[in-house]
Motif scaffolding. Structure first.
Motif, PDB file in Angstrom:
ATOM      1  N   ALA A  85       2.425  15.126   3.641  1.00 52.62           N
ATOM      2  CA  ALA A  85       1.872  13.769   3.570  1.00 52.62           C
ATOM      3  C   ALA A  85       0.984  13.613   2.329  1.00 52.62           C
ATOM      4  O   ALA A  85       1.051  12.590   1.640  1.00 52.62           O
ATOM      5  CB  ALA A  85       1.088  13.452   4.837  1.00 52.62           C
ATOM      6  N   ASP A  86       0.157  14.618   2.040  1.00 46.99           N
ATOM      7  CA  ASP A  86      -0.707  14.558   0.854  1.00 46.99           C
ATOM      8  C   ASP A  86       0.114  14.525  -0.427  1.00 46.99           C
ATOM      9  O   ASP A  86      -0.163  13.739  -1.341  1.00 46.99           O
ATOM     10  CB  ASP A  86      -1.667  15.757   0.822  1.00 46.99           C
ATOM     11  N   ILE A  87       1.135  15.364  -0.494  1.00 47.82           N
ATOM     12  CA  ILE A  87       2.008  15.416  -1.674  1.00 47.82           C
ATOM     13  C   ILE A  87       2.696  14.070  -1.872  1.00 47.82           C
ATOM     14  O   ILE A  87       2.700  13.522  -2.976  1.00 47.82           O
ATOM     15  CB  ILE A  87       3.022  16.570  -1.538  1.00 47.82           C
ATOM     16  N   ILE A  90       0.258  11.327  -3.118  1.00 47.40           N
ATOM     17  CA  ILE A  90      -0.064  11.422  -4.551  1.00 47.40           C
ATOM     18  C   ILE A  90       1.121  10.961  -5.396  1.00 47.40           C
ATOM     19  O   ILE A  90       0.958  10.209  -6.360  1.00 47.40           O
ATOM     20  CB  ILE A  90      -0.500  12.850  -4.914  1.00 47.40           C
ATOM     21  N   ILE A  91       2.314  11.387  -5.037  1.00 47.11           N
ATOM     22  CA  ILE A  91       3.497  11.000  -5.814  1.00 47.11           C
ATOM     23  C   ILE A  91       3.693   9.487  -5.793  1.00 47.11           C
ATOM     24  O   ILE A  91       4.041   8.881  -6.806  1.00 47.11           O
ATOM     25  CB  ILE A  91       4.753  11.727  -5.285  1.00 47.11           C
ATOM     26  N   HIS A  92       3.441   8.862  -4.647  1.00 48.39           N
ATOM     27  CA  HIS A  92       3.718   7.429  -4.503  1.00 48.39           C
ATOM     28  C   HIS A  92       2.495   6.541  -4.713  1.00 48.39           C
ATOM     29  O   HIS A  92       2.581   5.329  -4.517  1.00 48.39           O
ATOM     30  CB  HIS A  92       4.329   7.156  -3.125  1.00 48.39           C
ATOM     31  N   SER A  93       1.384   7.127  -5.136  1.00 46.73           N
ATOM     32  CA  SER A  93       0.169   6.325  -5.298  1.00 46.73           C
ATOM     33  C   SER A  93       0.287   5.376  -6.489  1.00 46.73           C
ATOM     34  O   SER A  93       0.985   5.659  -7.458  1.00 46.73           O
ATOM     35  CB  SER A  93      -1.048   7.227  -5.489  1.00 46.73           C
ATOM     36  N   ASN A  94      -0.428   4.252  -6.386  1.00 46.40           N
ATOM     37  CA  ASN A  94      -0.503   3.363  -7.539  1.00 46.40           C
ATOM     38  C   ASN A  94      -1.874   3.473  -8.206  1.00 46.40           C
ATOM     39  O   ASN A  94      -2.071   2.964  -9.292  1.00 46.40           O
ATOM     40  CB  ASN A  94      -0.154   1.914  -7.183  1.00 46.40           C
ATOM     41  N   ARG A  95      -2.809   4.161  -7.568  1.00 45.12           N
ATOM     42  CA  ARG A  95      -4.093   4.542  -8.163  1.00 45.12           C
ATOM     43  C   ARG A  95      -4.845   5.388  -7.152  1.00 45.12           C
ATOM     44  O   ARG A  95      -4.498   5.435  -5.986  1.00 45.12           O
ATOM     45  CB  ARG A  95      -4.924   3.332  -8.577  1.00 45.12           C
ATOM     46  N   PHE A  96      -5.855   6.078  -7.652  1.00 45.67           N
ATOM     47  CA  PHE A  96      -6.709   6.798  -6.722  1.00 45.67           C
ATOM     48  C   PHE A  96      -8.111   6.939  -7.271  1.00 45.67           C
ATOM     49  O   PHE A  96      -8.355   6.745  -8.458  1.00 45.67           O
ATOM     50  CB  PHE A  96      -6.113   8.143  -6.294  1.00 45.67           C
ATOM     51  N   VAL A 105      -6.350   8.077  -2.146  1.00 44.82           N
ATOM     52  CA  VAL A 105      -5.106   7.615  -2.745  1.00 44.82           C
ATOM     53  C   VAL A 105      -4.812   6.208  -2.235  1.00 44.82           C
ATOM     54  O   VAL A 105      -4.870   5.962  -1.029  1.00 44.82           O
ATOM     55  CB  VAL A 105      -3.955   8.576  -2.391  1.00 44.82           C
ATOM     56  N   HIS A 106      -4.507   5.308  -3.138  1.00 43.81           N
ATOM     57  CA  HIS A 106      -4.132   3.944  -2.780  1.00 43.81           C
ATOM     58  C   HIS A 106      -2.630   3.780  -3.013  1.00 43.81           C
ATOM     59  O   HIS A 106      -2.128   4.062  -4.091  1.00 43.81           O
ATOM     60  CB  HIS A 106      -4.890   2.929  -3.653  1.00 43.81           C
ATOM     61  N   LYS A 111      -5.024   3.178   2.136  1.00 46.50           N
ATOM     62  CA  LYS A 111      -5.849   4.253   1.591  1.00 46.50           C
ATOM     63  C   LYS A 111      -5.653   5.528   2.402  1.00 46.50           C
ATOM     64  O   LYS A 111      -5.622   5.488   3.624  1.00 46.50           O
ATOM     65  CB  LYS A 111      -7.335   3.885   1.675  1.00 46.50           C
ATOM     66  N   GLU A 112      -5.528   6.643   1.684  1.00 48.32           N
ATOM     67  CA  GLU A 112      -5.396   7.935   2.335  1.00 48.32           C
ATOM     68  C   GLU A 112      -6.277   8.939   1.615  1.00 48.32           C
ATOM     69  O   GLU A 112      -6.325   8.967   0.390  1.00 48.32           O
ATOM     70  CB  GLU A 112      -3.946   8.414   2.301  1.00 48.32           C
ATOM     71  N   GLU A 113      -6.973   9.763   2.387  1.00 41.85           N
ATOM     72  CA  GLU A 113      -7.816  10.803   1.805  1.00 41.85           C
ATOM     73  C   GLU A 113      -7.014  12.081   1.638  1.00 41.85           C
ATOM     74  O   GLU A 113      -6.299  12.495   2.550  1.00 41.85           O
ATOM     75  CB  GLU A 113      -9.026  11.067   2.701  1.00 41.85           C
ATOM     76  N   VAL A 114      -7.139  12.709   0.471  1.00 40.61           N
ATOM     77  CA  VAL A 114      -6.447  13.961   0.172  1.00 40.61           C
ATOM     78  C   VAL A 114      -7.492  15.003  -0.209  1.00 40.61           C
ATOM     79  O   VAL A 114      -8.327  14.753  -1.073  1.00 40.61           O
ATOM     80  CB  VAL A 114      -5.427  13.786  -0.982  1.00 40.61           C
TER      81      VAL A 114
END
Length: 132
Positions: A85-87, A90-96, A105-106, A111-114
């Motif tokens: 899920a974290d990977i 990050i791959i699909h984020s548009n910013r963080f 990660v947004h 929003k998700e915390e990594v």
């Protein structure tokens, strides 16, 4: 003696993994140094450098995560659902946003915390397991 194709591929991936981890750590170190320099320079100079460094971190982490995913797809590694899920985040984020030991990660999912250190520890554990 010639190495089998799989061995050559695995060696290449592991070398790239080590380079990728080093790249991420270099950016993190730079961000930590910037935090220590607050007050030494005009805030707008540090702010611009921090923004650029966070963008470099975003790209370095995305490359690192794509490599981990590729290694999994090639059955070189296995990771748990949390790491997956974290990977993917990050791959699909548009910013963080960077907060030192973790990032937010947004993405389209919200929003998700990594846990940044956990993510890097995983890559280092792969390298340690494959030391010869």
């Amino acid at each position: 003696m010639f190495m089998k194709i799989h061995e050559v591929k695995e060696k290449c991936y592991l070398e790239t993994l080590e380079e990728s981890i080093t790249n991420v750590e270099m950016v993190i170190n730079h961000l930590e140094k910037l935090a220590l320099r607050e007050g030494e320079f005009a805030s707008h100079i540090l702010r611009k450098d921090r923004i650029i460094s966070i963008l470099h971190l975003e790209l370095a982490l995305a490359s690192y995560c794509v490599l981990l995913r590729k290694m999994r797809e090639n059955q070189m590694i296995i990771y748990n659902d949390k790491l997956r899920a974290d990977i993917n985040s990050i791959i699909h984020s548009n910013r963080f946003e960077y907060f030192g030991s973790y990032i937010i990660v947004h993405s389209q999912k919200g929003k998700e915390e990594v846990d940044l250190h956990s993510l890097l520890r995983y890559g280092k554990s792969i390298l340690k397991e494959n030391e010869a």
